[in-house]
Design a protein around this motif. Structure first.
Motif, mmCIF file in Angstrom:
data_model
loop_
_atom_site.group_PDB
_atom_site.id
_atom_site.type_symbol
_atom_site.label_atom_id
_atom_site.label_comp_id
_atom_site.label_asym_id
_atom_site.label_seq_id
_atom_site.Cartn_x
_atom_site.Cartn_y
_atom_site.Cartn_z
ATOM 1 N N THR A 45 0.846 -1.182 0.000
ATOM 2 C CA THR A 45 0.000 0.000 0.000
ATOM 3 C C THR A 45 0.889 1.242 0.000
ATOM 4 O OG1 THR A 45 -1.645 -1.206 1.288
ATOM 5 C CG2 THR A 45 -1.868 1.188 1.206
ATOM 6 N N ALA A 46 0.496 2.260 -0.750
ATOM 7 C CA ALA A 46 1.318 3.467 -0.886
ATOM 8 C C ALA A 46 1.623 4.087 0.480
ATOM 9 C CB ALA A 46 0.602 4.480 -1.769
ATOM 10 N N PRO A 47 2.847 4.601 0.678
ATOM 11 C CA PRO A 47 3.237 5.153 1.982
ATOM 12 C C PRO A 47 2.320 6.268 2.477
ATOM 13 C CG PRO A 47 5.176 4.835 0.603
ATOM 14 C CD PRO A 47 3.980 4.561 -0.268
ATOM 15 N N ASN A 48 1.831 7.138 1.590
ATOM 16 C CA ASN A 48 0.976 8.238 2.052
ATOM 17 C C ASN A 48 -0.345 7.721 2.620
ATOM 18 O OD1 ASN A 48 0.400 7.652 -0.854
ATOM 19 N ND2 ASN A 48 -1.194 9.201 -0.588
ATOM 20 N N ILE A 49 -0.827 6.587 2.092
ATOM 21 C CA ILE A 49 -2.067 5.995 2.613
ATOM 22 C C ILE A 49 -1.819 5.381 3.984
ATOM 23 C CG2 ILE A 49 -3.842 4.247 2.196
ATOM 24 C CD1 ILE A 49 -3.342 4.624 -0.803
ATOM 25 N N VAL A 50 -0.700 4.673 4.111
ATOM 26 C CA VAL A 50 -0.339 4.077 5.401
ATOM 27 C C VAL A 50 -0.127 5.161 6.451
ATOM 28 C CG1 VAL A 50 1.372 2.671 6.612
ATOM 29 C CG2 VAL A 50 0.682 2.054 4.287
ATOM 30 N N GLU A 51 0.548 6.241 6.055
ATOM 31 C CA GLU A 51 0.789 7.340 6.992
ATOM 32 C C GLU A 51 -0.525 7.980 7.444
ATOM 33 O OE1 GLU A 51 3.410 9.852 4.799
ATOM 34 O OE2 GLU A 51 5.069 8.400 4.862
ATOM 35 N N ALA A 52 -1.471 8.107 6.522
ATOM 36 C CA ALA A 52 -2.770 8.682 6.885
ATOM 37 C C ALA A 52 -3.497 7.797 7.888
ATOM 38 C CB ALA A 52 -3.620 8.877 5.634
ATOM 39 N N MET A 53 -3.383 6.485 7.704
ATOM 40 C CA MET A 53 -4.008 5.558 8.641
ATOM 41 C C MET A 53 -3.348 5.656 10.017
ATOM 42 S SD MET A 53 -4.493 1.400 8.342
ATOM 43 C CE MET A 53 -4.888 1.526 6.609
ATOM 44 N N GLU A 280 -7.401 9.651 2.037
ATOM 45 C CA GLU A 280 -6.085 9.971 1.478
ATOM 46 C C GLU A 280 -5.866 9.258 0.147
ATOM 47 O OE1 GLU A 280 -2.257 11.337 0.782
ATOM 48 O OE2 GLU A 280 -3.796 12.102 2.135
ATOM 49 N N ALA A 281 -6.319 8.001 0.047
ATOM 50 C CA ALA A 281 -6.164 7.259 -1.200
ATOM 51 C C ALA A 281 -6.844 7.989 -2.352
ATOM 52 C CB ALA A 281 -6.738 5.852 -1.043
#
Length: 399
Positions: A45-53, A280-281
């Protein structure tokens, strides 16, 4: 002695997981396995999505939230799904769920009474048939016929299958397992049948944006269809979020309200912080989506080239999804196999190549004579695709 509910006898399963268990058992014994069986994605999963979670967790979004989804995600989904289909949806049309699968069950609970008939694709995602029958409906399969470019829906068979007791049709354009995509004429024909017979439609669009050439179209864009159609949407495929369990239904408001009530009854709400990852996704950078598609396209091209190099095996090159559905009839005849399950088992134990077969995607229909297997390339790297299919070819050629 206490008895279990009789309806459990009608409950099926996602049969690809049983193949995964056999592959895992073989691998646990020290054997090499090439996993073509499960449509999971081995791309992070893209880092920005993981960071948002993670940020949402740190900010305390770990409690209950609205049953139909947080407003920010419903709005983002309405904007994104609507704009890509040329339709204006409002957040009230969107009901967030724990993945795409619950949309199937809750759609059927909303529109189907026990004893009513629902048309579904066969071969097709096995949960369609399982849930129709589990909920007391009559599952009526419709078939596909092979063409030079893949498969087409047998429209005459669908027409002949509709009765006064038919209440809905499940339509999976960009189809799992066969990667079939409707032509505009075929999509229009399905829509006209739904309108003529006043049918509800579940449009499973899980792979709407998992495509390598061309542009996807939705049956909801056809006049008269948005008010009778529920779209199944999932983050699993587009954003490599299979384990996050995030999806939604996009539905006419009267159905959306029912689906929201079913959410409250079943699981209260979809995990709060995962929904912020979904925002975010959709709203964040999209470069990771194209990056994943580039990887999958390279895998598709490699797998298609190798499959079509195997004598007696052939497959059309699909423009979407991440599945191949090659015809293996000639291979099986030459090797002396009459059951495709035996062919698949021997392939695993003699080459390490693990895959599903046509039998994993619905009961074989009368008149079916060709034999097929399904190869998923979403969870296997290009070198392993080359090595695994090379071993499969060697086994077939030397048999």
């Amino acid at each position: 002695m206490q008895q279990l509910a009789h309806r459990l006898e009608r409950l099926g399963t996602e049969t690809a997981f049983s193949v995964a268990q056999a592959a895992a058992a073989w691998k646990a014994k020290g054997n090499l396995v090439y996993p073509f069986h499960l449509g999971d994605i081995n791309i992070p999963t893209a880092p920005n999505i993981v960071e948002a979670m993670n940020r949402a967790i740190a900010d305390g979004y770990t409690g209950y939230c609205p049953g139909p989804g947080i407003p920010q995600l419903r709005e983002a989904l309405a904007d994104d799904i609507g704009s890509r289909r040329g339709i204006e949806f409002s957040p009230e049309n969107v009901v967030v769920m724990t993945g795409g699968k619950p949309v199937i069950t809750k759609f059927l609970q909303a529109v189907m009474n026990p004893g009513q008939e629902v048309l579904y694709p066969n071969p097709g995602f096995p949960i369609y048939e399982s849930q129709i029958e589990y909920l007391g409906g009559t599952a009526v399969p419709y078939r596909y016929v092979p063409t030079s470019t893949g498969f087409a829906i047998d429209l005459e068979q669908i027409r002949a299958s509709i009765t006064p007791n038919t209440v809905a049709i499940i339509y999976n354009d960009l189809q799992n397992p066969i990667s079939a995509e409707s032509t505009a004429a075929e999509r229009e024909a399905i829509a006209q049948l739904a309108i003529e017979h006043d049918l509800w439609v579940l449009s499973d669009e899980a792979y709407f944006e998992t495509r390598y050439e061309g542009v996807s179209s939705s049956i909801t864009s056809i006049p008269g269809m948005a008010e009778r159609t529920v779209i199944l949407y999932t983050f699993s495929k587009k954003f490599a979020m299979t384990g996050s369990r995030l999806g939604c239904a996009v539905a006419p408001r009267e159905i959306a309200q029912v689906l929201s009530t079913l959410n409250t009854n079943d699981e209260s709400c979809t995990t709060h912080y995962v929904q912020w990852a979904g925002v975010e996704a959709l709203r964040g950078p999209q470069d990771s989506v194209q990056h994943m598609l580039d990887i999958l396209q390279t895998r598709r091209d490699t797998a298609c080239e190798l499959v079509n190099s195997i004598p007696g095996m052939h497959v059309a090159v699909p423009q979407s999804t991440f599945y191949l559905f090659p015809d293996v009839t000639e291979v099986m005849e030459r090797m002396g196999y009459t059951a495709v399950g035996d062919f698949a088992s021997d392939a695993l134990y003699k080459t390490g190549v693990s895959f599903c077969t046509r039998e994993h995607f619905g009961r074989r229909l009368p008149g079916e004579e060709r034999q097929y297997i399904r190869l998923a390339y979403s969870g296997i790297e290009v070198p392993d695709i080359r090595d695994g299919l090379g071993r499969l070819r060697e086994w077939i050629e030397t048999a």
